[in-house]
Scaffold this active site. Structure first.
Site, mmCIF file in Angstrom:
data_model
loop_
_atom_site.group_PDB
_atom_site.id
_atom_site.type_symbol
_atom_site.label_atom_id
_atom_site.label_comp_id
_atom_site.label_asym_id
_atom_site.label_seq_id
_atom_site.Cartn_x
_atom_site.Cartn_y
_atom_site.Cartn_z
ATOM 1 N N GLU A 64 -12.576 -1.442 -2.013
ATOM 2 C CA GLU A 64 -11.261 -2.010 -2.290
ATOM 3 C C GLU A 64 -11.369 -3.525 -2.451
ATOM 4 O OE1 GLU A 64 -7.280 -1.406 0.188
ATOM 5 O OE2 GLU A 64 -8.641 -2.840 1.151
ATOM 6 N N ASP A 261 -0.677 1.020 2.552
ATOM 7 C CA ASP A 261 -1.117 1.352 1.200
ATOM 8 C C ASP A 261 0.047 1.285 0.211
ATOM 9 O OD1 ASP A 261 -3.779 1.824 1.829
ATOM 10 O OD2 ASP A 261 -3.850 3.760 0.800
#
Length: 385
Positions: A64, A261
């Site tokens: 990420e 998220d």
């Protein structure tokens, strides 16, 4: 007209009255803190012309953050740092054998030792997009720095694993064209849906893969309409393919609520509006969220069910939430009418402008979202053709 067609990117900071000098100075300060400040930086250089971004809350390097760092660097014309991050990724995170050959291990220790042998698809899609942009901005070189080939090969693996005797499973559901939370699993993550990336993959991937990504872009825009609550605009961290929250208890927790998220979903919708402007109904979502939260302090108060029910769960990344809400202002056209939707969006952009980078152990995720939002709102998060 979309930025893809016009090459023109909004500078919302300028629209709300900030000067070019103020914006430029602030961006330089943010980049210095994020990459180079000895106390607060996320980026670290190592021997062998490599570098990594560390998740300061977990003391690891994640695909990420590594792929985010590469996207930041190509937008900021920082090729040396881009190449260092990419080389670290290929040296330590890339898997060359087994079920996940061709993917990247989602987490490594900062010395390069893998913490896992599974991938996280949001890393792969950001790697591929950053690599295409690097190819177009700086040109391909040899080996792993033949950026466009690396991007094409990665995307090919993402949708063709398991075919013709290849081991492993793809990162997209081949029936509905939705990206998966992890390969082989039966649900998705709304914040992984990046139709504005898929539109570009449909132009630049290998010829045989382009139609798949055209369909994925359409599927993701339609999915986002169903995944975001019709009143609050909130989405869950994990969702079923019909958009409903994935409320099943998993071994690592329960993720059917609006939490960390999910903050990225609004920001992604904002960037899609800027780059392509293909509205299937999803561009109304950010304004619903702005009206639901009312203020930046309300947004950062707690976690929520997607219907707006507050939960006794503290927000882990309040700065990141404010940043993504501000970035989503890209869905709302400029207006000087005090009673317009833009007046609501302007408040969020002002709140973000007045919010400093986060400090401390949890700063990694917040400050990644912060830097992306600043790039987007200043007209510096661009398509490189």
């Amino acid at each position: 007209m979309s930025a893809f067609e016009s090459g023109i990117y909004r500078n919302i900071f300028k629209e709300i009255g900030k000067t070019e000098d103020e914006i430029s100075s602030r961006l330089k300060e943010i980049v210095h803190t994020f990459f180079y400040d000895e106390e607060e930086r996320i980026y670290h250089e190592t021997s062998g012309d490599m570098g990594y971004l560390t998740d300061t809350g977990n003391n690891d390097a994640r695909t990420e953050g590594m792929s985010y760092g590469m996207m930041m660097c190509v937008q900021l014309d920082m090729q040396e740092e881009f190449d260092r991050i990419w080389k670290w990724s290929k040296t330590y995170m890339f898997m060359t054998e087994g079920e996940n050959e061709g993917y990247f291990a989602w987490s490594c220790q900062t010395d390069g030792k893998k913490n896992a042998d599974g991938p996280a698809p949001d890393g792969e899609e950001f790697y591929a997009m950053a690599l295409f942009f690097a190819s177009h901005r700086w040109g391909d070189r040899d080996g792993i720095f033949e950026y466009s080939k690396e991007a094409k090969d990665l995307l090919h693996s993402c949708i063709h694993k398991g075919e013709n005797g290849r081991v492993g499973t793809p990162m997209w559901n081949k029936d509905n064209y939705q990206i998966l939370f992890v390969p082989g699993i039966g649900f998705t993550d709304p914040s992984y849906h990046l139709p504005h990336f898929y539109d570009l993959f449909a132009l630049w991937a290998y010829e045989e893969d382009r139609e798949f990504f055209r369909k994925a872009a359409e599927a993701s825009r339609n999915f986002l309409v169903t995944a975001c609550h019709p009143v609050t605009g909130l989405s869950a961290e994990y969702a079923n393919f019909d958009g409903s929250p994935m409320n099943k208890e998993l071994p690592w927790g329960q993720f059917g609520d609006f939490f960390s998220d999910a903050y990225r979903t609004a920001a992604n919708i904002g960037l899609d509006a800027e780059w392509f402007g293909i509205d299937k109904g999803q561009y109304s979502i950010p304004l619903k969220m702005m009206n639901f939260f009312q203020t930046d302090l309300e947004a950062a108060r707690c976690a929520y069910k997607v219907d707006g029910t507050p939960l006794e769960r503290p927000v882990l990344h309040p700065v990141g939430l404010i940043a993504t809400m501000a970035q989503s202002a890209l869905t709302i056209p400029y207006s000087d009418n005090e009673n317009s939707d833009f007046s609501t969006a302007k408040k969020w952009v002002e709140w973000f402008w007045n919010q400093p980078l986060r400090k401390g152990v949890r700063r990694y995720y917040d400050n990644c979202l912060y830097l992306f939002a600043f790039l987007a709102l200043s007209g510096n998060y661009r398509i490189w053709k």
